[in-house]
Design an enzyme around this catalytic site. Sequence first.
Site, PDB file in Angstrom:
ATOM      1  N   SER A  64       0.808  -1.215   0.000  1.00 19.74           N
ATOM      2  CA  SER A  64       0.000   0.000   0.000  1.00 19.74           C
ATOM      3  C   SER A  64       0.846   1.272   0.000  1.00 19.74           C
ATOM      4  O   SER A  64       1.622   1.489  -0.903  1.00 19.74           O
ATOM      5  CB  SER A  64      -0.959  -0.033   1.189  1.00 19.74           C
ATOM      6  N   HIS A  65       0.715   2.071   1.048  1.00 16.43           N
ATOM      7  CA  HIS A  65       1.374   3.377   1.116  1.00 16.43           C
ATOM      8  C   HIS A  65       2.768   3.282   1.718  1.00 16.43           C
ATOM      9  O   HIS A  65       3.429   4.296   1.872  1.00 16.43           O
ATOM     10  CB  HIS A  65       0.511   4.293   1.971  1.00 16.43           C
ATOM     11  N   ASP A  87      -0.788   1.736  -4.072  1.00 17.61           N
ATOM     12  CA  ASP A  87      -1.595   0.776  -4.827  1.00 17.61           C
ATOM     13  C   ASP A  87      -2.927   1.356  -5.298  1.00 17.61           C
ATOM     14  O   ASP A  87      -3.788   0.623  -5.786  1.00 17.61           O
ATOM     15  CB  ASP A  87      -1.827  -0.492  -4.007  1.00 17.61           C
ATOM     16  N   LYS A  94     -11.308   0.101  -1.093  1.00 19.49           N
ATOM     17  CA  LYS A  94     -11.388   1.542  -1.205  1.00 19.49           C
ATOM     18  C   LYS A  94     -10.781   1.923  -2.553  1.00 19.49           C
ATOM     19  O   LYS A  94     -10.047   1.145  -3.149  1.00 19.49           O
ATOM     20  CB  LYS A  94     -10.687   2.224  -0.047  1.00 19.49           C
ATOM     21  N   ASP A 122      -2.301   6.685  -3.328  1.00 19.09           N
ATOM     22  CA  ASP A 122      -1.166   6.017  -2.691  1.00 19.09           C
ATOM     23  C   ASP A 122      -0.533   4.938  -3.568  1.00 19.09           C
ATOM     24  O   ASP A 122      -0.871   4.810  -4.749  1.00 19.09           O
ATOM     25  CB  ASP A 122      -1.592   5.415  -1.347  1.00 19.09           C
ATOM     26  N   ASP A 150      -5.546   2.834  -3.724  1.00 17.90           N
ATOM     27  CA  ASP A 150      -6.846   2.756  -3.045  1.00 17.90           C
ATOM     28  C   ASP A 150      -7.108   3.945  -2.114  1.00 17.90           C
ATOM     29  O   ASP A 150      -8.244   4.159  -1.709  1.00 17.90           O
ATOM     30  CB  ASP A 150      -7.031   1.412  -2.312  1.00 17.90           C
ATOM     31  N   ARG A 151      -6.076   4.710  -1.784  1.00 17.30           N
ATOM     32  CA  ARG A 151      -6.303   5.875  -0.909  1.00 17.30           C
ATOM     33  C   ARG A 151      -6.391   7.152  -1.732  1.00 17.30           C
ATOM     34  O   ARG A 151      -5.937   7.195  -2.880  1.00 17.30           O
ATOM     35  CB  ARG A 151      -5.152   6.033   0.084  1.00 17.30           C
TER      36      ARG A 151
END
Length: 543
Positions: free
Chosen positions: A113-114, A279, A376, A277, A281-282
């Site tokens: 992710s982030h 990947d 998300k 982010d 999703d944010r």
Amino acid sequence: MQIETIETTPIEGQMPGTSGLRKKTRVFMEPRFLENFIQATFDAIGGGDGKTLIVGGDGRYFNKDAIQTILRMSAGNGVAQVIVGQNGILSTPAASHLIRLNGADGGFILSASHNPGGIDEDFGVKFNAANGGPAPEGLTAKMFEATQSISAYKTVTAPDVDLGTVGDVTLGEMAIRVVDPVESYQALMAELFDFDAIRALFAGGFTMCFDAMHAVTGPYAKAILEGTLGAAKGTVVNGVPLEDFGKGHPDPNPIWAKELMDLMMSDKAPDLGAASDGDGDRNMIVGRGAYVTPSDSLAILAANAHLAPAYRDGLAGIARSMPTSPASDRVAAKLGIGSFETPTGWKFFGNLLDAGKVTICGEESAGTGSDHVREKDGLWAVLLWLNILAARKRSVADIVAQHWQDYGRDYYSRYDYEAVPTDAANTLMAHLRGQFDDLLGQSFGNMTVAAADEFSYHDPVDGSVSQNQGVRIRFEGGGRAVFRLSGTGTQGATLRLYLEQYSGMDGARDLDTQVALADVRAAAQAICDMEAKIGRTTPDVIT
Ligand code: G1P
Ligand code: ZN
């Protein structure tokens, strides 16, 4: 092609957290580490025989190698078909969509992710189920059990599959379809939103800066914003995904997207600033001179969603994670629809979405999404904002101010204390848990405790119970402090302290956030005895 069964033994530390298994990249690169986890997943889902899976990742270092391993192991486990993003690239929401679109049995998403990427940074893998969402707790528990008793994994010996060209290839008996990572995701967005209205907005001179942070959304944002919606060339910055995200921290918040924040607070600010982010999703949303907190963004999107075609008939309900501010609860109350409070982590929204109880969900950590996928979705949030801006023809700052006027303002901030020795963090949490009854009615500075407990969640759909999901202290006058330990950190413990103060309908709505939160912060730090328990009160990151 010969299927090989290779002996292995359990490896420590393979417990998947809130978003799969995350570790230092070098740990993932150790022999059998990835293999054990992938085999454990196959064992937990009843094998791979005849299944269709989606595979892709955010392009960080080791993404390509991990995908080749997963392809070989999928063939070894009898998988019928794998659909994989070209060059191994899929944003997390795009992967979720592909699972649903193709009726697949699930998918492997490679990302941390982030968290930063690179050989000395982080890597991760998670399994999403047939609904497109992160494996529910029952399944992750099975996966973990399987890692504890594993004795062999199945694979094939074969050269790397060429993932550079869109088209069909095979690996032994297994079919592999290499797809354009953007195409079907973009088609979905075009169904949800009024692309014509957004096109007209840009044609009318609306300006925007989208910071892809050298991560996976670069190609998505370029194709959709610049390619299709007519945003000016150069709207997308840092748009080429890099294996180390340009050595940045691809987390869209005012700290890590500082360049964008500075631009948005300057006199050169475009109408809208946004970021996503690692990947995809944010999301972060900033108007000219106006940062929108994720909790507010969720509430505002929910209150205005009917302006977009997909949500024209209204929302079934709204869900938020417990540490997210209750701003969206007030919107649900006004709309007369259900509101739900879930533990941190997107997987808890899945049941509510599948059951049709909610349409929109979100978390304070910059995640918002809807029932269009089971993750998300950063770009989705940006496009919904654009759709709302196109329909309302007012600035972001105006829309936010109007929202506060209608509902009151929730001042909100999160303090992160990183790399805290695990024992010290556990002691602090135990100290909090030990004093719930004593706290009631006690005053700390200007704050008096109105309620104190630990959140546990009773899933209204499947009846499962998730305990120990964070300590909440509510103060008289609309203040709240939440304490929990992160499930995604990779070093020691990360303590998160979430602070909020509701303005009420008549209170000041233009205070500096940290000033508005000073009393609740002081009370929270005193209650947990922070200085004594972890040796500091200054956080590493304030968002
Ligand atoms: C963090 C966020 C949480 C989010 C998760 C995955 O988890 O706080 O909201 O769902 O990342 O993106 P945490 O590290 O707090 O467990
Ligand atoms: Zn992410």
